[in-house]
Write an enzyme that holds these catalytic residues in place. Structure first.
Site, mmCIF file in Angstrom:
data_model
loop_
_atom_site.group_PDB
_atom_site.id
_atom_site.type_symbol
_atom_site.label_atom_id
_atom_site.label_comp_id
_atom_site.label_asym_id
_atom_site.label_seq_id
_atom_site.Cartn_x
_atom_site.Cartn_y
_atom_site.Cartn_z
ATOM 1 N N GLY A 15 -12.559 17.830 -42.766
ATOM 2 C CA GLY A 15 -12.042 17.349 -41.491
ATOM 3 C C GLY A 15 -12.616 18.146 -40.333
ATOM 4 O O GLY A 15 -13.658 18.815 -40.469
ATOM 5 N N GLU A 119 1.189 13.766 -22.940
ATOM 6 C CA GLU A 119 2.003 13.436 -24.103
ATOM 7 C C GLU A 119 3.295 14.250 -24.064
ATOM 8 O O GLU A 119 3.457 15.142 -23.234
ATOM 9 C CB GLU A 119 1.214 13.695 -25.402
ATOM 10 C CG GLU A 119 -0.013 12.796 -25.524
ATOM 11 C CD GLU A 119 -0.813 13.031 -26.789
ATOM 12 O OE1 GLU A 119 -0.530 14.008 -27.504
ATOM 13 O OE2 GLU A 119 -1.719 12.228 -27.069
ATOM 14 N N HIS A 242 6.420 12.152 -37.188
ATOM 15 C CA HIS A 242 5.994 11.456 -35.977
ATOM 16 C C HIS A 242 7.011 10.358 -35.688
ATOM 17 O O HIS A 242 7.375 9.590 -36.586
ATOM 18 C CB HIS A 242 4.598 10.863 -36.143
ATOM 19 C CG HIS A 242 3.969 10.504 -34.837
ATOM 20 N ND1 HIS A 242 4.379 9.418 -34.092
ATOM 21 C CD2 HIS A 242 2.984 11.101 -34.129
ATOM 22 C CE1 HIS A 242 3.667 9.368 -32.978
ATOM 23 N NE2 HIS A 242 2.814 10.376 -32.973
ATOM 24 N N ARG A 288 8.537 15.878 -30.145
ATOM 25 C CA ARG A 288 8.621 14.930 -31.253
ATOM 26 C C ARG A 288 9.876 15.080 -32.102
ATOM 27 O O ARG A 288 10.402 14.087 -32.609
ATOM 28 C CB ARG A 288 7.380 15.083 -32.152
ATOM 29 C CG ARG A 288 6.130 14.551 -31.502
ATOM 30 C CD ARG A 288 4.913 14.765 -32.381
ATOM 31 N NE ARG A 288 3.732 14.195 -31.738
ATOM 32 C CZ ARG A 288 2.512 14.308 -32.223
ATOM 33 N NH1 ARG A 288 2.312 14.976 -33.345
ATOM 34 N NH2 ARG A 288 1.489 13.760 -31.602
ATOM 35 N N HIS A 349 4.337 13.524 -40.724
ATOM 36 C CA HIS A 349 3.080 13.486 -39.969
ATOM 37 C C HIS A 349 2.292 14.782 -40.013
ATOM 38 O O HIS A 349 1.062 14.765 -40.094
ATOM 39 C CB HIS A 349 3.396 13.133 -38.518
ATOM 40 C CG HIS A 349 2.206 13.063 -37.620
ATOM 41 N ND1 HIS A 349 1.163 12.179 -37.829
ATOM 42 C CD2 HIS A 349 1.873 13.772 -36.501
ATOM 43 C CE1 HIS A 349 0.252 12.337 -36.881
ATOM 44 N NE2 HIS A 349 0.653 13.308 -36.072
ATOM 45 N N ARG A 384 5.284 21.465 -33.583
ATOM 46 C CA ARG A 384 3.965 21.435 -32.941
ATOM 47 C C ARG A 384 3.978 20.604 -31.671
ATOM 48 O O ARG A 384 4.477 19.474 -31.657
ATOM 49 C CB ARG A 384 2.934 20.856 -33.918
ATOM 50 C CG ARG A 384 1.552 20.671 -33.280
ATOM 51 C CD ARG A 384 0.534 20.196 -34.276
ATOM 52 N NE ARG A 384 0.762 18.831 -34.725
ATOM 53 C CZ ARG A 384 0.352 17.744 -34.075
ATOM 54 N NH1 ARG A 384 -0.237 17.863 -32.887
ATOM 55 N NH2 ARG A 384 0.564 16.547 -34.576
#
Length: 535
Positions: A15, A119, A242, A288, A349, A384
């Protein structure tokens, strides 16, 4: 005979973290990248939102730091947060140099600048993005660069099985990593690979849950391997759910980026009424954990299958330009988001805890490093902050690369690794056992160790996971390895670590919410587990 491969640096994972590290190191080392599936198949590719960094003159590093600390609910390591925010812009500029194209716009003076979105949890617009497919742009760009590099070899469709360690040549009592056993899925043979330095960059463990936004490869392999080798882990109880995954029988694991709410999307009950203002003054832009719990609460209270995310009040052209991937995906399922709300549910998530490392990515074992989602740097704390995940990959990959480059031996001799012994194993004729255990594990983790927990649920989960571990260990000893068996072995180990960490935390904080301890303690520390069987 076990086929042995050799390299200077072995990177397990392909990744953003692994590919970034490979490109930084390949000037000075022969690098092998191990990819469990195709090179692009991983969480990075599916990341929609973007990467947080200070590019706006009205923003500041201190504001980014403060937002991260607030989201982390008092458990972030402040030094790590400062380090990450301070290095963010330089890492993004490196990414741009590699060819990643982020969206731009013209300001009021007609000057072109990066389009920054906002966000949940952010006090400013600071998210660089490539429409709503940022991860895809990063993954494909870095993968193309890696493929072109003469000193990087890519092993696709290889599973790492376990790390190979020995006593340090200078100090026999100190353990050091010298490579790994790997399973070649193409030939279905076990091989080994020697490396001066081994880096785990395998991503998170959200596949341990029944419902997840992550791709199938996110099975906690690196965390489990590091734990078995003797590394400490921390904060595994903090699993980020999430808030908004698409709820549709044909949607699979499709995430609806937080940027939708950043651009004004509202969460609504089935009757069309909003509910987030009742839970937090930041409403849809709350962190979140708060949004996910609110959706979970409303679904349970109303007996509803889902809640709804509505951006249809925005101009149709705006929606199509900013969220083309989401628009096309939902349109293919018969939902027109320019006119209709989107059915959503929370899903596992992100793994906020992981293998303990320092600022150079070094673990407790010499010559072994961990970077990206599988590591615990102290950046995320108990929750996070949105768009800090890809940032962490870039910052700590670069830091690890500097340390590794400075400590690599020149003209290092390859060592002969121990043979893989499969003389007493047979081919399995009971694959159904793996499938049954797999389903059972993910279901009870969702039911007992999900968004809302209790001590009794955790005790039940621990009992079930210990039974599963015994079954899987016996199966592993008697049958040849397979992808499903290796992933199940790793997932059940990570599940145990999550449950044990959750049982140790006698409070509710961030992503860990328990009905038995609903209050947040005045002072709290990271939950650290040590594998006593490895010293």
């Amino acid at each position: 005979m076990t086929r042995q491969n050799n390299c200077d640096v072995l990177i397990i994972g392909s990744g953003a973290a692994g590919l970034t590290l490979a490109l930084h190191l390949a000037k000075n080392a022969d690098v092998v990248i191990l990819s469990k599936g195709p090179l692009n198949e991983g969480s990075t590719y599916y990341a929609q939102g973007g990467i947080a960094a200070v590019f706006d003159e009205n923003d500041s590093i201190s504001a980014h730091v403060q937002d991260t600390l607030i989201a982390g609910a008092g458990l972030c390591d402040e030094e790590t947060v400062n380090y990450t925010a301070e290095n963010a812009k330089a890492c993004l500029e490196w990414l741009i140099e590699q060819g990643v194209t982020f969206d731009k716009e013209k300001d009021s003076d007609g000057e072109t600048r990066y389009h920054l979105t906002r966000e949940g949890g952010h006090s400013h617009r600071r998210i660089l993005h490539a429409a709503d497919a940022t991860g895809q742009a990063i993954q494909t760009t870095l993968a193309d660069r890696v493929k072109q590099h003469s000193r990087i070899r890519i092993f696709e469709r290889y599973n790492a099985i376990d790390l190979i360690c020995e006593g340090n040549e200078n100090d026999g009592s100190t353990k050091q990593c010298i490579g790994a056993y790997i399973w070649n899925r193409n030939s279905e043979k076990v091989e080994s690979i020697y490396a001066q330095k081994t880096i785990l960059a395998t991503g998170g463990a959200s596949k341990v849950y029944q419902y997840t936004s992550n791709p199938d490869v996110a099975s906690g392999d690196g965390i489990a391997m590091a734990w078995r080798a003797g590394c400490r882990v921390a904060n595994m109880e903090f699993n980020q759910f999430h808030p908004t995954c698409l709820f549709h029988p044909d949607a699979g694991t499709f995430l609806l980026t937080e940027a939708l709410r950043g651009e004004g999307a509202k969460l609504r009950r089935p009757d069309g009424s909003r509910f987030m203002p009742s839970f937090d003054e930041r409403a849809e832009l709350a962190p979140r954990d708060i949004v996910a719990r609110a959706i979970d609460y409303e679904m349970k209270r109303l007996g509803a299958d889902c809640m709804y995310l509505d951006i249809s009040h925005k101009p149709s052209q705006f929606i199509k330009e900013h969220f083309p991937t989401i628009y096309e995906k939902t349109r293919s399922l018969g939902i027109d988001i320019t006119k209709q709300p989107i059915p959503v549910v929370p899903a596992a998530h992100y793994t906020c805890g992981g293998v303990m490392v320092n600022h150079q990515g070094q673990t407790d074992i010499a010559q072994l490093y961990a970077i990206g989602e599988m590591s615990y740097t102290g950046l995320h704390g108990a929750n996070r902050l949105a768009s800090n995940s890809l940032l962490e990959c870039l910052v700590f990959a670069r830091a690890a690369a500097i340390e590794i480059s400075n400590s690599l031996k020149v003209n290092n001799r390859y060592k002969n690794l121990p043979e893989w012994d499969e003389s007493r194993v047979t081919d399995s004729d009971e694959e159904v056992v793996i499938q049954h255990n797999w389903h059972e594990l993910r279901l009870f983790m969702w039911d007992y160790v999900g968004i809302v927990r209790t001590t009794k649920r955790l005790e039940r989960a621990l009992h079930r996971v210990e039974l599963l571990q015994r079954e899987i260990d016996e199966y592993y000893r008697n049958f040849k390895v397979s992808n499903n068996l290796l992933e199940l072995r790793n997932l059940v180990q990570v599940a145990e670590l999550i449950i044990r960490c959750a049982m140790e935390r006698k409070e509710s904080r961030g992503l860990h919410y328990t009905l038995d301890y609903p209050d947040t303690l005045t002072e709290s520390k990271a939950t650290i587990l040590q594998n006593s069987s490895n010293g």
